[in-house]
Structures are given as C-alpha cells and as structure tokens.
Design a protein around this motif. Structure first.
Motif, mmCIF file in Angstrom:
data_model
loop_
_atom_site.group_PDB
_atom_site.id
_atom_site.type_symbol
_atom_site.label_atom_id
_atom_site.label_comp_id
_atom_site.label_asym_id
_atom_site.label_seq_id
_atom_site.Cartn_x
_atom_site.Cartn_y
_atom_site.Cartn_z
ATOM 1 N N LEU A 152 0.815 -1.210 0.000
ATOM 2 C CA LEU A 152 0.000 0.000 0.000
ATOM 3 C C LEU A 152 0.850 1.261 0.000
ATOM 4 C CD1 LEU A 152 -2.826 -0.997 2.493
ATOM 5 C CD2 LEU A 152 -2.871 -1.023 0.005
ATOM 6 N N ARG A 153 2.044 1.203 -0.515
ATOM 7 C CA ARG A 153 2.850 2.411 -0.597
ATOM 8 C C ARG A 153 2.163 3.425 -1.499
ATOM 9 N NH1 ARG A 153 9.207 0.658 -1.345
ATOM 10 N NH2 ARG A 153 9.295 -0.875 0.327
ATOM 11 N N LEU A 163 9.289 2.632 16.054
ATOM 12 C CA LEU A 163 8.537 3.652 15.327
ATOM 13 C C LEU A 163 7.110 3.163 15.092
ATOM 14 C CD1 LEU A 163 11.161 4.771 12.648
ATOM 15 C CD2 LEU A 163 10.497 5.994 14.730
ATOM 16 N N PRO A 164 6.129 4.087 15.111
ATOM 17 C CA PRO A 164 4.736 3.672 14.940
ATOM 18 C C PRO A 164 4.318 3.471 13.491
ATOM 19 C CG PRO A 164 4.827 6.021 15.288
ATOM 20 C CD PRO A 164 6.240 5.521 15.416
ATOM 21 N N ASP A 165 5.215 3.702 12.547
ATOM 22 C CA ASP A 165 4.864 3.608 11.136
ATOM 23 C C ASP A 165 6.119 3.273 10.339
ATOM 24 O OD1 ASP A 165 2.176 4.765 9.522
ATOM 25 O OD2 ASP A 165 3.986 4.597 8.296
ATOM 26 N N GLN A 166 5.914 2.804 9.076
ATOM 27 C CA GLN A 166 7.051 2.532 8.197
ATOM 28 C C GLN A 166 7.312 3.675 7.230
ATOM 29 O OE1 GLN A 166 4.474 -0.175 8.274
ATOM 30 N NE2 GLN A 166 5.565 -0.653 10.148
ATOM 31 N N PHE A 167 6.397 4.660 7.167
ATOM 32 C CA PHE A 167 6.577 5.867 6.367
ATOM 33 C C PHE A 167 6.860 5.548 4.896
ATOM 34 C CE2 PHE A 167 7.737 6.765 10.757
ATOM 35 C CZ PHE A 167 6.874 7.811 11.032
ATOM 36 N N ASP A 168 6.096 4.600 4.362
ATOM 37 C CA ASP A 168 6.159 4.231 2.945
ATOM 38 C C ASP A 168 7.515 3.686 2.520
ATOM 39 O OD1 ASP A 168 3.548 4.545 2.212
ATOM 40 O OD2 ASP A 168 3.765 6.622 1.603
ATOM 41 N N LEU A 169 8.291 3.199 3.476
ATOM 42 C CA LEU A 169 9.529 2.473 3.181
ATOM 43 C C LEU A 169 9.430 1.090 3.814
ATOM 44 C CD1 LEU A 169 12.335 5.125 3.832
ATOM 45 C CD2 LEU A 169 11.795 4.076 1.626
ATOM 46 N N ALA A 170 10.016 0.101 3.177
ATOM 47 C CA ALA A 170 10.091 -1.208 3.809
ATOM 48 C C ALA A 170 10.935 -1.077 5.078
ATOM 49 C CB ALA A 170 10.708 -2.224 2.856
#
Length: 228
Positions: free
Chosen positions: A47-48, A194-201
């Motif tokens: 879902l990036r 971190l609470p998210d991957q920020f559109d990076l694997a």
C-alpha cells in the motif's frame, strides 16, 4: 497468524455460501476482511502511496528530510475497522444470542467502532518523521518529540509479536528506564519502535536511519577534530 486464520475461515465461509448455510455471507465477508488486514500487516509495501528511495532521501543530508505515514493504508484500515463493527453489530440483531455472548459482541462493536474515527483522523493528519543533522523528530496525533542522534542506536527491522507486524525498533537512551522499556526489549530486542514505516520497507528505513545517524555524528565530530 491473522492472515492464516482469515484465509482459513474465508474458505470456510465460501463453502457455507455454496451450500446455502445460514450466515455464510457474513462469515465470508468478515474473515475476508481479516485476511486483508493480515496481508497489510505482513506486507505494508503493498500500500505504498508513492515510490520512495532511501538513497535519494539520504542525499538530502544534512536535511531536513520529511517522511510521512501512508494515508492509503490508514484509510483501508479505517474501512476494515468499520466493517468489523458493522459485522459484529449485525450479529447482535439475532434474538437467540446469550447474554454473555452479547456482551462480548458489544465490546467488539465499541472497540472497532471507536477505532474507526481515530484511523480516519490518522489518515487525514498522518504521522511524520523529520530527519535533521541534530536528530529525528517524530510527530503523531498527540505530540511532537525530538530525539538526538547521540541518544539513538541499534536501528533494526523486526517483527512485533504476536501478529508478526514489521516495525523499525531502536534503543533510545532516555527511555531505557521507562516502565515499558524492559517489556519492549523482551518482545523486539530494543526499548522503542517507530509507529509507522513511512512508505519504506522496514529494512530500508532502518538502514536509512543508521546511515543518516552515522553522517550526523561524523559531522558533529568534525569541528571538534579541527579545533584540536
């Protein structure tokens, strides 16, 4: 685990629909959504919202460089949460449910129904991670926290039990004495994540943060070496 259970019961729901069994469509849709959520947890890169490149982000040093959370994923999770609440609420309409079961179902409606607006707000406002020469600044719905590179170490991509959700874990020195630090270390090997991957694997994000930190520390020590 969620993906495996979701797929198993989705197949069962399809068989119920094929045989005309009662509530077959409800089982199929409910566990189909479960399987979808499990897939998103295991492979968030599906879902990036845009193609990000860690090397291009590193080239922005000394920054600032901004990374934002995937809004598309939060929207899908919000709709999934609303679907869970609706499906559980539909079960409450059946008159033959015992009181204890009805209480559990109401808890599910409150949990998923209450989580839906939160996920929608997260999709609208999002979470951001700003990298600079001094440190990283994590901004969430509740607050903004700046963490200096000298206090950070050990960035690594790990899977969070029990669902195996991929996250980027790290050690943050000021948090080492917090109540959750020891529990986090047992679960993921670090005291923070971190609470998210920020559109990076996660492996790419962990490598980016490690390399950015190395450059920042080297830049900070360069003036001191020149003065001496």
């Amino acid at each position: 685990m969620l993906l495996a259970i979701g797929l198993l019961f989705t197949v069962g729901g399809a068989a119920m629909v094929a045989t005309g069994a009662r509530d077959g469509w409800m089982v199929l849709i409910f566990f189909g959504v479960c399987a979808g959520v499990g897939a998103v947890q295991l492979w968030p890169q599906l879902l990036r919202s845009e193609a990000l490149d860690a090397d291009q982000l590193l080239a922005r040093f000394p920054g600032p460089a901004m990374l934002r959370s995937g809004r598309k994923r939060n929207l899908i999770m919000a709709f999934a949460s609303a679907g869970f609440a609706f499906g559980i609420g539909a079960l409450l309409l059946r008159p033959d449910i015992e009181l204890s079961t009805r209480l559990v179902l109401w808890a599910g409606v409150i949990l998923f129904g209450g989580g839906t607006p939160l996920l929608l707000i997260m999709a609208i406002k999002g979470t951001s991670l700003m990298l600079s020469v001094d440190g990283l600044t994590l901004t969430t719905l509740r607050r903004s926290q700046m963490m200096r590179w000298t206090d950070l170490s050990g960035f690594a991509a790990v899977r969070m039990p029990p669902a195996g959700t991929p996250v980027v874990a790290f050690d943050y020195a000021p948090a080492d004495k917090a109540m959750l630090a020891s529990a986090n270390r047992r679960l993921i090997g670090r005291n923070s994540a971190l609470p998210d991957q920020f559109d990076l694997a996660p492996p790419e994000l962990a490598a980016l943060l490690t390399r950015w930190r190395e450059r920042a520390l080297a830049a900070a020590s360069a003036p001191a070496s020149a003065e001496s």
